[in-house]
Design an enzyme around this catalytic site. Structure first.
Site, PDB file in Angstrom:
ATOM      1  N   LYS A  81     -45.036 -52.256 100.692  1.00 54.59           N
ATOM      2  CA  LYS A  81     -44.597 -50.860 100.649  1.00 54.59           C
ATOM      3  C   LYS A  81     -43.109 -50.791 100.994  1.00 54.59           C
ATOM      4  O   LYS A  81     -42.679 -51.430 101.973  1.00 54.59           O
ATOM      5  CB  LYS A  81     -45.434 -50.076 101.665  1.00 54.59           C
ATOM      6  CG  LYS A  81     -45.252 -48.588 101.682  1.00 54.59           C
ATOM      7  CD  LYS A  81     -46.250 -47.967 102.674  1.00 54.59           C
ATOM      8  CE  LYS A  81     -46.217 -46.449 102.650  1.00 54.59           C
ATOM      9  NZ  LYS A  81     -47.244 -45.867 103.557  1.00 54.59           N
ATOM     10  N   SER A 105     -50.253 -42.705 101.482  1.00 56.50           N
ATOM     11  CA  SER A 105     -48.917 -42.835 100.932  1.00 56.50           C
ATOM     12  C   SER A 105     -48.614 -44.244 100.422  1.00 56.50           C
ATOM     13  O   SER A 105     -47.621 -44.458  99.748  1.00 56.50           O
ATOM     14  CB  SER A 105     -47.872 -42.480 101.987  1.00 56.50           C
ATOM     15  OG  SER A 105     -47.965 -43.379 103.094  1.00 56.50           O
ATOM     16  N   SER A 137     -53.067 -43.372 105.174  1.00 58.59           N
ATOM     17  CA  SER A 137     -52.245 -43.914 104.088  1.00 58.59           C
ATOM     18  C   SER A 137     -52.552 -45.355 103.677  1.00 58.59           C
ATOM     19  O   SER A 137     -52.073 -45.804 102.631  1.00 58.59           O
ATOM     20  CB  SER A 137     -50.764 -43.805 104.452  1.00 58.59           C
ATOM     21  OG  SER A 137     -50.340 -42.473 104.420  1.00 58.59           O
TER      22      SER A 137
END
Lengths: 470, 65
Positions: free
Chosen positions: A81, A156, A180
Site C-alpha cells: 500500500k 482503504s 481497511s
C-alpha cells in the site's frame, strides 16, 4: 518448474527460491507478466518498477549463489500500500497533496520485510489518505475487483486486496483503522490480518488515527500472514506503542488442529441485517469449523453500536488534527468525500473525544468478560458482498456517511477495542463474488486466529480460487 | 451528550481555524449526529479517575485467558 511462479503462495515461493528450484528473476518476471496483463483492468498499482525489480532479483540470485541468503523471504517480490515510507521513493498516500512526496525514512514494517530479503515490485493503490472503505479514488481512479471488474475492492487497502487476489504480488501490506485490511480481504477473496494495536510498529506508516491505526498483511493464506507477522512484530524504538515481549511462532500455530477450541458466534449485531448469501456463508463456515473439531457456542457481546460510535468520534478528531494544516491551505486538493469526512472532526468537542478514549479500557474489559469462555469469535466482515463501483460512488452526497457506515458496521468496533481479527475467504456468491469472515481474537493472540484460519483453509479451497482475465 | 447543531458546528469550525459555510455545517451535523446519539449512554457516566491509558493496562493484563 511447471507452475507459473506467481501463482504460488508466499511460503511456497520463498522455499522454492531458497532451494534453487526457481530463481528470484523467474519469480519476479512471472509477477511482472501478470501485472502487465491485469493492471489495465484493475488499476491496482500506483507505480510499477519493473526494471529495478529485475535488477534486485538478479542481485538476490547472485547472493544466493554465493550462499548469502538474506532471510526467509530472500528474493521474493512484493508490493505494498502506497503509504509505507521508503527512503528515496515517492509515497503518494493515494492523494494529490502527496503526489510528489519523497520519503526520507523507511517504515519499520517495510524495513523488516526488506531485511528478510524481499524485493520491491512497486507500490499499490489505496483510498486517499486511507480514509475510505470502498476503493474509490478521485485522483487515481477506482481499483477494480479481479472477480468482477465492475465491483469495488473495498478499502482503504484497495490495491493490496486487488493485487493479491489477482496474484500480482504474493502479499501486500495494508493498514486497518476501521476495517481497511479486512474489507478488501472480504471483497477480493484473500486473507487479511488486522493486528492487535501495538503488535507492529507504525513508525514510517502514514497516520490516520494514532489511537486506532494498525499495520497488517494481506496474503493468499493464513500461513503466509503468519510468516509476515513474525517478521514485522515487536518493539521499535521509533514507535513507543509497539510492545516488547516474546513474539510467538505464528507459523507453527498454523499447523495445529483446532479440535477442542471454542468459537463464539455473536447472538446479535454481527448476524443482523445480513445479505442472504453472506448469512449462508457464515452458517457454512461454522459447519466446517465444527467438522474440524471446534466447539461452536453463542456469545452475547456488549452493545457494539456504542463501540462503533466511540470509534467514529476518535477517528474523526484524530484525522482532522493530522490534516488541519492541509485543510486550511490545500482544501481544494482533497477529494470531496475525504474532505467531507475530515471536516466531521471539527464538530466533536474535546471532552467528547476524550470520553471516547477514556471509555476504551472499560469497553475492552467488558468484551473480555463476555468472551471469557471462547478462544475466538466469528462474524461477517461486511453485511454485503462487493457492491458495484457505480452504486457505491457516493462522493460527498448527503447520504455518503450512511453508506460508508453501513459498509464498515461490522469492522469498526474491533478497531476501537484494539483486537486482532483475521479475515478469511469462506465462500462465493451465486454471481461469483467472494465472501469473507472475520475471526476476532484476544489482544495479542493472533496465533489462535491464524491457527483457526489455517485449519479452515486446509478443509476448503476458497482461498485458492483464481479470478479470470476478461 | 447531545448532537451539535449546524450553528454550533459552524462556531466550532471557526474557532478551530477551519471555517465552513452553513451548508457544510448542516451536512456535518447530519453525518456526526448518529455517533453522538449512540454514544449518549456512555457520555457523562465515566468514573472520575479513569484515564485513557487504562486501555493499555486492560489490553496487556487481559491478553492471556
Amino acid at each position: 518448474m511447471k507452475t507459473e511462479p506467481a501463482l504460488m503462495s508466499l511460503t511456497s515461493v520463498a522455499r522454492a527460491i531458497a532451494d534453487k528450484q526457481v530463481s528470484s528473476r523467474e519469480v519476479t518476471q512471472s509477477c511482472l507478466d501478470r501485472i502487465a496483463r491485469w493492471q489495465p483492468h484493475l488499476n491496482a498499482f500506483m507505480a510499477i518498477e519493473a526494471e529495478d525489480a529485475l535488477k534486485a532479483a538478479d542481485a538476490a540470485d547472485a547472493a544466493l549463489a554465493k550462499g548469502a541468503r538474506r532471510g526467509v523471504l530472500h528474493g521474493v517480490p512484493l508490493a505494498h500500500k502506497d503509504m509505507y515510507y521508503e527512503a528515496g521513493k515517492v509515497v503518494t498516500c493515494g492523494s494529490r497533496i502527496r503526489r510528489d512526496f519523497v520519503a526520507t525514512t523507511t517504515s519499520t514494517a517495510l524495513q523488516r520485510l526488506k531485511d528478510a530479503g524481499t524485493i520491491r515490485l512497486g507500490s499499490l493503490q489505496m483510498a486517499e489518505f486511507a480514509y475510505g472503505p470502498t476503493g474509490h479514488n478521485v485522483h487515481y481512479g477506482p481499483v477494480h475487483n479481479p472477480f468482477a471488474l465492475d465491483r469495488i475492492t473495498g478499502g482503504s487497502s484497495s490495491g493490496s486486496g486487488s493485487a493479491v487476489a489477482a496474484r500480482l504480488t504474493f502479499a501486500a501490506l495494508g493498514s486497518d483503522t476501521g476495517g481497511s485490511v479486512r474489507m478488501p480481504a472480504h471483497f477480493c477473496g484473500v486473507t487479511g490480518l488486522k493486528t492487535t494495536m501495538g503488535r507492529i510498529s507504525r513508525a514510517g506508516a502514514m497516520p490516520l488515527s494514532q489511537s486506532l491505526d494498525t499495520v497488517g498483511p494481506l496474503a493468499r493464506t493464513a500461513e503466509d500472514c503468519a510468516v509476515l507477522l513474525r517478521l514485522m512484530a515487536g518493539a521499535d524504538p521509533a514507535d513507543s506503542t509497539a510492545i516488547s515481549g516474546p513474539i510467538p511462532d505464528y507459523a507453527a500455530a498454523t499447523t495445529e488442529s483446532i479440535r477442542g477450541l471454542a468459537i463464539g458466534v455473536p447472538n446479535a449485531f454481527y448476524v443482523d441485517d445480513l445479505d442472504e448469501e453472506v448469512a449462508s456463508a457464515l452458517d457454512a463456515t461454522i459447519a466446517v469449523l465444527r467438522r474440524e473439531g471446534a466447539n461452536v457456542v453463542k456469545v452475547e457481546l456488549p452493545d457494539q453500536r456504542q463501540l462503533s460510535a466511540a470509534s467514529q468520534l476518535v477517528v474523526a478528531v484524530e484525522a482532522a488534527a493530522f490534516h488541519k494544516r492541509w485543510m486550511i491551505e490545500r482544501a481544494q486538493d482533497y477529494g470531496p468525500q475525504v474532505l467531507m469526512r475530515l471536516q466531521n472532526g471539527l464538530a466533536i468537542p474535546g471532552v467528547s473525544y476524550l470520553e471516547a478514549l477514556r471509555w476504551r479500557g472499560q469497553a475492552l474489559a467488558a468484551h473480555v468478560a463476555a468472551v471469557a469462555n471462547v478462544d475466538a469469535v466469528i462474524a461477517p466482515v461486511s453485511p454485503v458482498p462487493a457492491p458495484t463501483i457505480a452504486e457505491s460512488d457516493v462522493g460527498n452526497s448527503p447520504d455518503a456517511e450512511a453508506v460508508i457506515q453501513r459498509l464498515t458496521r461490522l469492522t469498526r468496533p474491533i478497531n476501537y477495542l484494539g483486537l486482532p481479527a483475521l479475515s478469511i475467504p469462506c465462500g462465493f456468491t451465486r454471481g461469483g463474488l467472494p465472501v469473507g469472515m472475520q475471526l476476532i481474537g484476544r489482544s495479542f493472540d493472533e496465533a489462535t486466529l491464524l491457527r483457526v484460519g489455517a485449519a479452515f483453509q486446509r478443509a476448503t479451497d476458497f482461498h485458492e480460487r483464481l479470478p479470470k482475465l476478461p | 451528550m447531545t448532537r451539535p447543531t449546524a450553528k454550533e458546528i459552524k462556531a466550532m469550525a471557526d474557532a478551530a481555524g477551519v471555517p465552513v459555510d452553513n451548508d457544510v455545517a448542516a451536512r456535518i451535523a447530519n453525518s456526526v449526529g448518529p455517533a453522538f446519539d449512540a454514544f449518549a449512554a456512555i457520555a457523562g457516566t465515566l468514573p472520575f479517575d479513569l484515564e485513557p491509558s487504562t486501555f493499555v493496562v486492560v489490553q496487556t493484563e487481559k491478553a492471556a485467558r
